[in-house]
Design a protein around this motif. Structure first.
Motif, PDB file in Angstrom:
ATOM      1  N   VAL A   1      46.171  43.411  41.569  1.00  0.00           N
ATOM      2  CA  VAL A   1      46.696  43.298  42.740  1.00  0.00           C
ATOM      3  C   VAL A   1      48.545  43.413  42.907  1.00  0.00           C
ATOM      4  O   VAL A   1      48.634  42.802  42.168  1.00  0.00           O
TER       5      VAL A   1
ATOM      6  N   PRO B   1      42.966  46.587  52.341  1.00  0.00           N
ATOM      7  CA  PRO B   1      43.885  47.555  51.504  1.00  0.00           C
ATOM      8  C   PRO B   1      44.718  48.603  51.028  1.00  0.00           C
ATOM      9  O   PRO B   1      43.564  49.608  52.079  1.00  0.00           O
TER      10      PRO B   1
ATOM     11  N   ILE C   1      42.728  51.469  47.612  1.00  0.00           N
ATOM     12  CA  ILE C   1      41.420  50.933  46.904  1.00  0.00           C
ATOM     13  C   ILE C   1      41.327  51.900  45.677  1.00  0.00           C
ATOM     14  O   ILE C   1      40.897  52.868  46.196  1.00  0.00           O
TER      15      ILE C   1
ATOM     16  N   ILE D   1      44.975  47.834  45.648  1.00  0.00           N
ATOM     17  CA  ILE D   1      44.570  47.294  45.033  1.00  0.00           C
ATOM     18  C   ILE D   1      44.364  48.426  43.589  1.00  0.00           C
ATOM     19  O   ILE D   1      43.571  49.539  44.058  1.00  0.00           O
TER      20      ILE D   1
ATOM     21  N   ILE E   1      43.198  35.754  45.280  1.00  0.00           N
ATOM     22  CA  ILE E   1      43.493  36.545  43.408  1.00  0.00           C
ATOM     23  C   ILE E   1      44.245  35.639  42.467  1.00  0.00           C
ATOM     24  O   ILE E   1      45.196  34.758  43.379  1.00  0.00           O
TER      25      ILE E   1
ATOM     26  N   TYR F   1      45.419  39.072  40.231  1.00  0.00           N
ATOM     27  CA  TYR F   1      44.100  39.779  39.658  1.00  0.00           C
ATOM     28  C   TYR F   1      43.222  39.519  39.986  1.00  0.00           C
ATOM     29  O   TYR F   1      43.123  37.936  40.581  1.00  0.00           O
ATOM     30  N   THR F   2      41.912  39.628  40.660  1.00  0.00           N
ATOM     31  CA  THR F   2      41.006  39.161  40.784  1.00  0.00           C
ATOM     32  C   THR F   2      40.037  39.867  40.504  1.00  0.00           C
ATOM     33  O   THR F   2      39.991  40.454  39.728  1.00  0.00           O
TER      34      THR F   2
ATOM     35  N   VAL G   1      40.268  43.498  38.660  1.00  0.00           N
ATOM     36  CA  VAL G   1      41.240  44.571  39.832  1.00  0.00           C
ATOM     37  C   VAL G   1      42.322  44.074  39.235  1.00  0.00           C
ATOM     38  O   VAL G   1      42.638  42.800  39.345  1.00  0.00           O
TER      39      VAL G   1
END
Length: 288
Positions: free
Chosen positions: A136, A76, A79, A244, A190, A156-157, A134
Motif C-alpha cells: 500500500v 485505489p 491497482i 496498491i 493495512i 502491507y495487506t 499487497v
C-alpha cells in the motif's frame, strides 16, 4: 499500527484498530478530509505513523465487532498486479523464469472486503485462489531505487487475487480474467512497516480452502522483491498515496493440480501472511 476502512453513516471512513476496538481517524484528527484517498494521503505514512499513534490516545473508541468493513483502500487510484513472481509458481505452470515482471491492472469493482463473499461469475466455474502480499503506497513516488523504495510504503495487506482461468487465457492479456466483480478479496487491514521488522521479503504466506492448506511458501521465493517491484513500476509511472500493488502468488494454486481445484459456492478461503493477519472470504454464485 493497523488501519481499516469501514462504513460510517453510509460513507467510507478510516480507522485504527487497537485490539478489538477501533478509533475513527476523523475523531482523532480535526479537519481530516472526508474524501478517503485524501484522508489517507494526509497521514503521511510511513513517516507520520508515530504522530498518528500519539493522536489516537484519548480518542473515543468503538467496538470492531459489528462494523461493516470495506476493502482497506475501497477505491485505489491504481491497482497494479505482478504476475508469475514466485519461482515455484512459475515452474508449476511450466513457465520460464521471467527477467521482467508481467504487469496488469485490476479495477476497484473487482475487490471484496474481509468477510464479504466473493462472487463466482455466471459464465465460469474456473475460479482460482491466489494468496498475495499487497503493497500500500503512502507517498508519491517516481524513479525509486531499490535502496530507497520502501520509503514510499505506507504498509502491507493480504489479497486473494481471484482469477477466472478460462477468461484469463482468452487472449494474450490477463485483464479480463482478473476483473470480474467482487472476485478479489483484500484486507482485513493495512499493517505499517514498523510492525514487520523482518521486512516484506521474509514472510510466510499461505492459503487455505475449507481449512486445507493449499499454498505454503515464503515471500523470499519472489523473483522480483518488493523493492525491485517498486523500482520497476516507478520507472514507468508515478505512484500516489492509496495505490496498491499485488506482488504475485506462490505455488499451490488450483489450476495445475490434478484434478484442478477451483473455488465454489460454500467454500471458505483464508489467506494468511506472517505479521499481517488473515483475510477470510466465503464464495457464492453471482445472482442469476
Amino acid at each position: 499500527m493497523r488501519l481499516i476502512a469501514f462504513e460510517h453513516e453510509g460513507r467510507p471512513a478510516l480507522g485504527a484498530r487497537l485490539g478489538d476496538e477501533v478509533v475513527a481517524l476523523a475523531d482523532a484528527i480535526p479537519g481530516l478530509p472526508t474524501d478517503l484517498l485524501a484522508a489517507f494521503a494526509s497521514l503521511n505514512l510511513p513517516e507520520g505513523a508515530p504522530a498518528l499513534a500519539a493522536k489516537l490516545e484519548g480518542a473515543p473508541r468503538r467496538k470492531l465487532a459489528g462494523l461493516k468493513l470495506l476493502p482497506c483502500i475501497p477505491r485505489p487510484g491504481k491497482i497494479i498486479c505482478i504476475g508469475l513472481n514466485y519461482v515455484e509458481h512459475a515452474k508449476e505452470g511450466n513457465n520460464p523464469i521471467p527477467d521482467y515482471p508481467a504487469v496488469f491492472f485490476r479495477g476497484h469493482t473487482s475487490l471484496a472486503a474481509h468477510g464479504e463473499p466473493l462472487l463466482r461469475p455466471k459464465v465460469s466455474d474456473k475460479f482460482d485462489y491466489e494468496a498475495e502480499l499487497v503493497i500500500v503506497v503512502g507517498q508519491q513516488a517516481k524513479h525509486l531505487t531499490e535502496e530507497n523504495a520502501l520509503s514510499c510504503v505506507a504498509g502491507y495487506t493480504c489479497m486473494n487475487e481471484g482469477s477466472l482461468r478460462d477468461y484469463q487465457r482468452k487472449g494474450a492479456q490477463w485483464t479480463v480474467g482478473k476483473n470480474f466483480d467482487r472476485t478479489g478479496g483484500i484486507g482485513p487491514e493495512i499493517v505499517t512497516p514498523d510492525e514487520i521488522p523482518q521486512g516484506p521479503n521474509a514472510l510466510r504466506i499461505t492459503s487455505r480452502v475449507n481449512g486445507q492448506v493449499m499454498q505454503d511458501s515464503n515471500t523470499s521465493d519472489m523473483i522480483f522483491s518488493v523493492p525491485r517491484i517498486l523500482a520497476i513500476v516507478t520507472e514507468v509511472m508515478t505512484l500516489e498515496p492509496g495505490d496498491i500493488i499485488a506482488t504475485g502468488t506462490p505455488s499451490g494454486v488450483g489450476y495445475p493440480r490434478k484434478p484442478p481445484v477451483f473455488m465454489k459456492p460454500g467454500d471458505t478461503i483464508e489467506i494468511e501472511i506472517e505479521g499481517i493477519g488473515i483475510l477470510s472470504n466465503t464464495v457464492e454464485d453471482e445472482a442469476a
